[in-house]
Design a protein around this motif. Structure first.
Motif, PDB file in Angstrom:
ATOM      1  N   VAL A   1      -0.196   8.921  -6.199  1.00 20.50           N
ATOM      2  CA  VAL A   1       1.139   9.006  -5.597  1.00 20.50           C
ATOM      3  C   VAL A   1       1.757  10.358  -5.939  1.00 20.50           C
ATOM      4  O   VAL A   1       1.786  10.756  -7.104  1.00 20.50           O
ATOM      5  CB  VAL A   1       2.052   7.888  -6.134  1.00 20.50           C
TER       6      VAL A   1
ATOM      7  N   ILE B   1      -1.258   5.750  -9.858  1.00 26.03           N
ATOM      8  CA  ILE B   1      -2.479   5.663  -9.066  1.00 26.03           C
ATOM      9  C   ILE B   1      -2.732   4.242  -8.589  1.00 26.03           C
ATOM     10  O   ILE B   1      -2.595   3.279  -9.353  1.00 26.03           O
ATOM     11  CB  ILE B   1      -3.700   6.134  -9.897  1.00 26.03           C
ATOM     12  N   HIS B   2      -3.073   4.143  -7.313  1.00 23.18           N
ATOM     13  CA  HIS B   2      -3.469   2.871  -6.724  1.00 23.18           C
ATOM     14  C   HIS B   2      -4.998   2.847  -6.750  1.00 23.18           C
ATOM     15  O   HIS B   2      -5.642   3.606  -6.029  1.00 23.18           O
ATOM     16  CB  HIS B   2      -2.934   2.807  -5.287  1.00 23.18           C
TER      17      HIS B   2
ATOM     18  N   GLY C   1       0.806  -1.214   0.000  1.00 24.11           N
ATOM     19  CA  GLY C   1       0.000   0.000   0.000  1.00 24.11           C
ATOM     20  C   GLY C   1       0.840   1.265   0.000  1.00 24.11           C
ATOM     21  O   GLY C   1       0.387   2.316  -0.446  1.00 24.11           O
ATOM     22  N   ASP C   2       2.074   1.176   0.470  1.00 18.69           N
ATOM     23  CA  ASP C   2       2.947   2.341   0.465  1.00 18.69           C
ATOM     24  C   ASP C   2       3.425   2.629  -0.956  1.00 18.69           C
ATOM     25  O   ASP C   2       3.310   1.786  -1.849  1.00 18.69           O
ATOM     26  CB  ASP C   2       4.158   2.122   1.385  1.00 18.69           C
ATOM     27  N   ALA C   3       3.964   3.808  -1.145  1.00 10.03           N
ATOM     28  CA  ALA C   3       4.341   4.222  -2.493  1.00 10.03           C
ATOM     29  C   ALA C   3       5.580   5.107  -2.452  1.00 10.03           C
ATOM     30  O   ALA C   3       6.053   5.486  -1.383  1.00 10.03           O
ATOM     31  CB  ALA C   3       3.188   4.963  -3.149  1.00 10.03           C
TER      32      ALA C   3
ATOM     33  N   LEU D   1      -1.458   8.683   0.623  1.00 15.24           N
ATOM     34  CA  LEU D   1      -1.783   8.899  -0.791  1.00 15.24           C
ATOM     35  C   LEU D   1      -3.040   9.752  -0.889  1.00 15.24           C
ATOM     36  O   LEU D   1      -3.940   9.677  -0.052  1.00 15.24           O
ATOM     37  CB  LEU D   1      -1.986   7.554  -1.501  1.00 15.24           C
TER      38      LEU D   1
ATOM     39  N   TYR E   1       7.972   8.078  -5.125  1.00 20.32           N
ATOM     40  CA  TYR E   1       8.072   8.853  -6.371  1.00 20.32           C
ATOM     41  C   TYR E   1       9.304   9.720  -6.227  1.00 20.32           C
ATOM     42  O   TYR E   1       9.445  10.446  -5.255  1.00 20.32           O
ATOM     43  CB  TYR E   1       6.824   9.727  -6.563  1.00 20.32           C
TER      44      TYR E   1
ATOM     45  N   VAL F   1       9.904  11.595  -1.357  1.00 20.17           N
ATOM     46  CA  VAL F   1      10.147  10.316  -2.007  1.00 20.17           C
ATOM     47  C   VAL F   1       9.209   9.233  -1.515  1.00 20.17           C
ATOM     48  O   VAL F   1       8.632   8.492  -2.300  1.00 20.17           O
ATOM     49  CB  VAL F   1      11.600   9.875  -1.774  1.00 20.17           C
ATOM     50  N   PHE F   2       9.013   9.152  -0.222  1.00 14.63           N
ATOM     51  CA  PHE F   2       8.280   8.025   0.358  1.00 14.63           C
ATOM     52  C   PHE F   2       6.863   8.428   0.762  1.00 14.63           C
ATOM     53  O   PHE F   2       6.642   9.512   1.273  1.00 14.63           O
ATOM     54  CB  PHE F   2       9.017   7.502   1.584  1.00 14.63           C
ATOM     55  N   TYR F   3       5.935   7.533   0.525  1.00 13.17           N
ATOM     56  CA  TYR F   3       4.556   7.817   0.895  1.00 13.17           C
ATOM     57  C   TYR F   3       3.959   6.606   1.604  1.00 13.17           C
ATOM     58  O   TYR F   3       3.943   5.507   1.036  1.00 13.17           O
ATOM     59  CB  TYR F   3       3.716   8.123  -0.349  1.00 13.17           C
ATOM     60  N   ARG F   4       3.470   6.820   2.803  1.00 10.97           N
ATOM     61  CA  ARG F   4       2.744   5.752   3.482  1.00 10.97           C
ATOM     62  C   ARG F   4       1.398   5.578   2.791  1.00 10.97           C
ATOM     63  O   ARG F   4       0.872   6.526   2.181  1.00 10.97           O
ATOM     64  CB  ARG F   4       2.520   6.108   4.964  1.00 10.97           C
ATOM     65  N   ALA F   5       0.875   4.370   2.906  1.00 12.51           N
ATOM     66  CA  ALA F   5      -0.399   4.088   2.229  1.00 12.51           C
ATOM     67  C   ALA F   5      -1.445   5.139   2.580  1.00 12.51           C
ATOM     68  O   ALA F   5      -2.189   5.623   1.719  1.00 12.51           O
ATOM     69  CB  ALA F   5      -0.887   2.697   2.608  1.00 12.51           C
TER      70      ALA F   5
END
Lengths: 193, 193
Positions: free
Chosen positions: B95, B107-108, A151-153, B82, A155, B75-79
């Motif tokens: 994202v 896109i998730h 679920g994490d992402a 988003l 970019y 850079v990092f994204y927790r679920a």
DNA sequence: TGTCCTTGTTGAAGATCCTTGACGGCATGA
DNA sequence: TCATGCCGTCAAGGATCTTCAACAAGGACA
């Protein structure tokens, strides 16, 4: 049946580069006869010879055969039809590999436990991002590391040094995209006998 | 120098097709020894032989060398971080929504049973593609519909009219990318996928 | 005309690819 | 245990690719 005229294609590229058979041969480290015979389709060159010749132009082997693709712009891809570009350890499956002038590379990535893109960081043009679908991955970008789970992402600008590493004991699956399209490939060397 | 491992690539494709050396050889009209020697990089096959072998998979020669091309904020994204851009029925989580001058939208996507982007087809500039991560989706592009399941993928020119619809009774999850980015940051205007 | 350079082609010899026909390993099953 | 079948590998020789060396044709220049 072959459907692809190797000789004509080579001649076309050679003339485009305004090289004589002899000059191309010299640069490529083969003889002019070889070029001549190939251009007449009197022989079907070995991949290694062809590669030597193309490297002298320079033209990639992939580009050489670019006309061979049926220019079909496919839309749907079965899982088994994705083009594997991984190195055997990790699996990277590219969507639409044959699509001409693709603006992105979308990749279905699988990292088994221990898989690693390498301590020497990746760096290239463009941007990339993705979503972790399953498992856990350690992503390092520009010196900063983070554990991402399902679920994490992420970019980031691909010029920043980066590395993917599965430090867990289960497989990690990611769907990623990068733009402009780029992907690297494992390398190897052929040996003689 | 070669930079491309013909043997490993052939083996990779053969295994993907779940064929033995002998079975592939039979279909291709060569001997199993040929396959063996090529896979060990003991020889560099002639283009004609390689083509015969690939035709039996089937894989185009261009695809065979597809991986040969040389590669070249936040850079990092927790679920939970988003940016949700769905409409309440289906969930689209973007994202890097706030990233300036982003070159792609990743896109998730989650489509509950019955979810549908609508009978009036979407059409916009750019290209889009994605991988189905779980469940089943009916994708219609330019009048052609297909059911895609986990692992399957798609890639098309976004100007072709298209529609996503979950006709199954379980949730479908997709990770998609489009370029140029169709979604600006969280504020208002959404234009379609 | 004559020489000198370049071009692409070709026969014969050499190098490499491909096949023939074996081998050992590992299963499945009588 | 032995038979059967499929797996991938390998040595030897036939088939094909590549080189060597010669050739003819054409252009430049004197």
């Amino acid at each position: 049946m072959s459907g692809f005229n190797v000789g004509a294609r080579l001649k076309q590229l050679r003339l485009r580069a305004t090289l004589s058979q002899r000059e191309l041969a010299k640069r490529a480290g083969v003889t002019n006869s070889t070029i001549s015979l190939i251009e007449q389709n009197s022989v079907s060159p070995s991949v290694s010879s062809l590669k030597k010749i193309l490297d002298a132009m320079p033209v990639s082997i992939s580009e050489f055969f670019a006309g061979e693709q049926t220019s079909q712009e496919r839309v749907f891809y079965r899982a088994s039809e994705l083009t594997e570009i991984g190195d055997g350890q990790l699996s990277w499956r590219l969507v639409g590999a044959r699509r001409p002038n693709r603006s992105m590379s979308i990749i279905h990535e699988r990292y088994p436990p221990g898989a690693d893109t390498g301590a020497d960081m990746l760096e290239h043009e463009g941007e990339e991002g993705g979503v972790v679908v399953a498992g856990t991955i350690e992503l390092t970008v520009d010196g900063e590391a983070r554990l991402l789970t399902a679920g994490d992402a992420y970019y980031f600008d691909s010029r920043l040094p980066h590395r993917f590493r599965n430090v867990s004991d289960s497989e990690c699956v990611i769907v990623s995209a990068n733009n402009p399209p780029s992907f690297s490939d494992g390398s190897g060397e052929r040996h003689h006998h």
